[in-house]
Enzyme design. Structure first.
Site, PDB file in Angstrom:
ATOM      1  N   HIS A  15      -9.185   0.367   5.799  1.00  0.00           N
ATOM      2  CA  HIS A  15      -9.220  -0.846   4.978  1.00  0.00           C
ATOM      3  C   HIS A  15      -9.934  -1.981   5.703  1.00  0.00           C
ATOM      4  CE1 HIS A  15      -7.210  -3.905   2.177  1.00  0.00           C
ATOM      5  NE2 HIS A  15      -8.063  -3.192   1.468  1.00  0.00           N
ATOM      6  N   SER A  56       0.833  -1.212   0.000  1.00  0.00           N
ATOM      7  CA  SER A  56       0.000   0.000   0.000  1.00  0.00           C
ATOM      8  C   SER A  56       0.862   1.256   0.000  1.00  0.00           C
ATOM      9  CB  SER A  56      -0.953   0.009   1.195  1.00  0.00           C
ATOM     10  OG  SER A  56      -0.250  -0.204   2.410  1.00  0.00           O
ATOM     11  N   ASP A  64      -4.787   0.486   8.394  1.00  0.00           N
ATOM     12  CA  ASP A  64      -4.761  -0.874   7.831  1.00  0.00           C
ATOM     13  C   ASP A  64      -3.870  -1.754   8.719  1.00  0.00           C
ATOM     14  OD1 ASP A  64      -5.271  -2.932   6.036  1.00  0.00           O
ATOM     15  OD2 ASP A  64      -3.694  -2.324   4.635  1.00  0.00           O
ATOM     16  N   HIS A  82      -6.436  -6.178  13.217  1.00  0.00           N
ATOM     17  CA  HIS A  82      -7.892  -6.246  13.121  1.00  0.00           C
ATOM     18  C   HIS A  82      -8.560  -6.641  14.424  1.00  0.00           C
ATOM     19  CE1 HIS A  82      -7.655  -6.745   8.479  1.00  0.00           C
ATOM     20  NE2 HIS A  82      -7.454  -5.513   8.894  1.00  0.00           N
TER      21      HIS A  82
HETATM   22  N1  SAH Z   1      -0.965  -2.261   4.132  1.00  0.00           N
HETATM   23  C1  SAH Z   1      -0.375  -3.576   3.985  1.00  0.00           C
HETATM   24  C2  SAH Z   1      -1.010  -4.647   4.857  1.00  0.00           C
HETATM   25  C3  SAH Z   1      -0.916  -4.424   6.334  1.00  0.00           C
HETATM   26  S1  SAH Z   1      -1.210  -5.904   7.262  1.00  0.00           S
HETATM   27  C4  SAH Z   1      -0.395  -3.982   2.509  1.00  0.00           C
HETATM   28  O1  SAH Z   1      -0.724  -3.156   1.646  1.00  0.00           O
HETATM   29  O2  SAH Z   1      -0.053  -5.134   2.217  1.00  0.00           O
HETATM   30  C5  SAH Z   1      -1.324  -5.278   8.895  1.00  0.00           C
HETATM   31  C6  SAH Z   1       0.003  -4.868   9.497  1.00  0.00           C
HETATM   32  O3  SAH Z   1      -0.292  -4.185  10.707  1.00  0.00           O
HETATM   33  C7  SAH Z   1       0.962  -6.012   9.858  1.00  0.00           C
HETATM   34  O4  SAH Z   1       2.171  -5.844   9.154  1.00  0.00           O
HETATM   35  C8  SAH Z   1       1.178  -5.867  11.384  1.00  0.00           C
HETATM   36  O5  SAH Z   1       2.528  -6.080  11.788  1.00  0.00           O
HETATM   37  C9  SAH Z   1       0.769  -4.438  11.623  1.00  0.00           C
HETATM   38  N2  SAH Z   1       0.266  -4.154  12.965  1.00  0.00           N
HETATM   39  C10 SAH Z   1      -0.728  -4.805  13.623  1.00  0.00           C
HETATM   40  N3  SAH Z   1      -0.954  -4.240  14.814  1.00  0.00           N
HETATM   41  C11 SAH Z   1      -0.064  -3.209  14.928  1.00  0.00           C
HETATM   42  C12 SAH Z   1       0.207  -2.235  15.946  1.00  0.00           C
HETATM   43  N4  SAH Z   1      -0.499  -2.212  17.072  1.00  0.00           N
HETATM   44  N5  SAH Z   1       1.196  -1.342  15.740  1.00  0.00           N
HETATM   45  C13 SAH Z   1       1.913  -1.367  14.591  1.00  0.00           C
HETATM   46  N6  SAH Z   1       1.690  -2.250  13.580  1.00  0.00           N
HETATM   47  C14 SAH Z   1       0.717  -3.155  13.761  1.00  0.00           C
HETATM   48 MG    MG Z   2      -5.928  -4.539   4.932  1.00  0.00          MG
END
Ligand code: SAH
Ligand code: MG
Length: 208
Positions: free
Chosen positions: A167, A50, A139, A142
């Site tokens: 997202h 992204s 993003d 979740h």
């Molecule tokens: N935007 C990415 C997908 C992100 S996946 C794309 O385009 O492919 C979600 C990400 O959020 C993961 O890499 C995970 O390490 C991160 N994440 C989850 N919880 C988090 C937090 N509390 N602080 C920082 N990063 C976090």
């Molecule tokens: Mg996503």
């Protein structure tokens, strides 16, 4: 090939969780974003997919995108879960580490002066980050607690006229987890944000 097409092509072959049409929508929203601080931030960098779509727009606009992640993956990325990728495990400690892949992506894209990595937990970074944002893209994790923390800690930093993108917003619970949908509903219910566009599971709002 235009610079935009070069970056879109690289984004398509970068591993991650961003469908082409939703990434291209992010690019368009970036081009249309407010120009108050020219500072953007995404929560959830993974391997930089992204960040390429947003970075392509940021480069055109002269904005900077902070791409935030602790780089150890969300729950669903861990061994035994649905989105586990064994190539991303650091042999030194056995933990998932997406930072090297993210760095290679941004370097190959020649976006190192536009896309800046912020390595850490979203909530901790937010508490020490004072710059208002023209664009915020949520993003990250979740889970209930993390998704709500992303919304409550970061959305107040969006300037008036600025963009809040979220997202993985699924209207039908059968399609995915609830927290991104709930924070999207909370943003609308707050009266502070209004709908701007929707593409797949991407929702884009603007601050009134
Ligand atoms: N935007 C990415 C997908 C992100 S996946 C794309 O385009 O492919 C979600 C990400 O959020 C993961 O890499 C995970 O390490 C991160 N994440 C989850 N919880 C988090 C937090 N509390 N602080 C920082 N990063 C976090
Ligand atoms: Mg996503």
């Amino acid at each position: 090939m235009t610079r935009r097409d070069e970056l879109f092509a690289l984004a398509r072959r970068t591993r991650g969780f961003m469908p082409d049409d939703e990434g291209e929508a992010l690019f368009r929203e970036g081009l249309a974003a407010a120009r108050t601080t020219d500072t953007w931030l995404e929560i959830g960098a993974w391997c930089g997919k992204s960040a390429l779509y947003l970075g392509a727009a940021a480069e055109t606009r002269g904005a900077v995108l902070y791409s935030l992640d602790h780089h150890h993956g969300s729950e669903e990325n861990q061994a035994g879960w649905e989105y586990f990728d064994p190539d991303l495990v650091d042999p030194a400690d056995g933990r998932l580490n997406t930072l090297p892949a993210w760095q290679r992506t941004i370097a190959e894209a020649r976006l190192e002066e536009t896309v800046i990595g912020l390595v850490g937990h979203s909530e901790v970074v937010a508490a020490h980050f004072a710059q208002p944002l023209d664009l915020l893209f949520i993003d990250g994790g979740h889970g209930d607690a993390v998704a709500w923390a992303d919304y409550t800690c970061w959305s107040p930093k969006v300037v008036v006229g600025g963009t809040l993108a979220i997202h993985d917003v699924f209207t039908d619970p059968a399609d995915g987890g609830r927290p991104p949908y709930e924070i999207y509903q909370a943003a609308l219910a707050s009266g502070e944000f209004v709908d701007a566009s929707a593409t797949g599971s991407l929702r884009v709002l603007t601050r009134r």
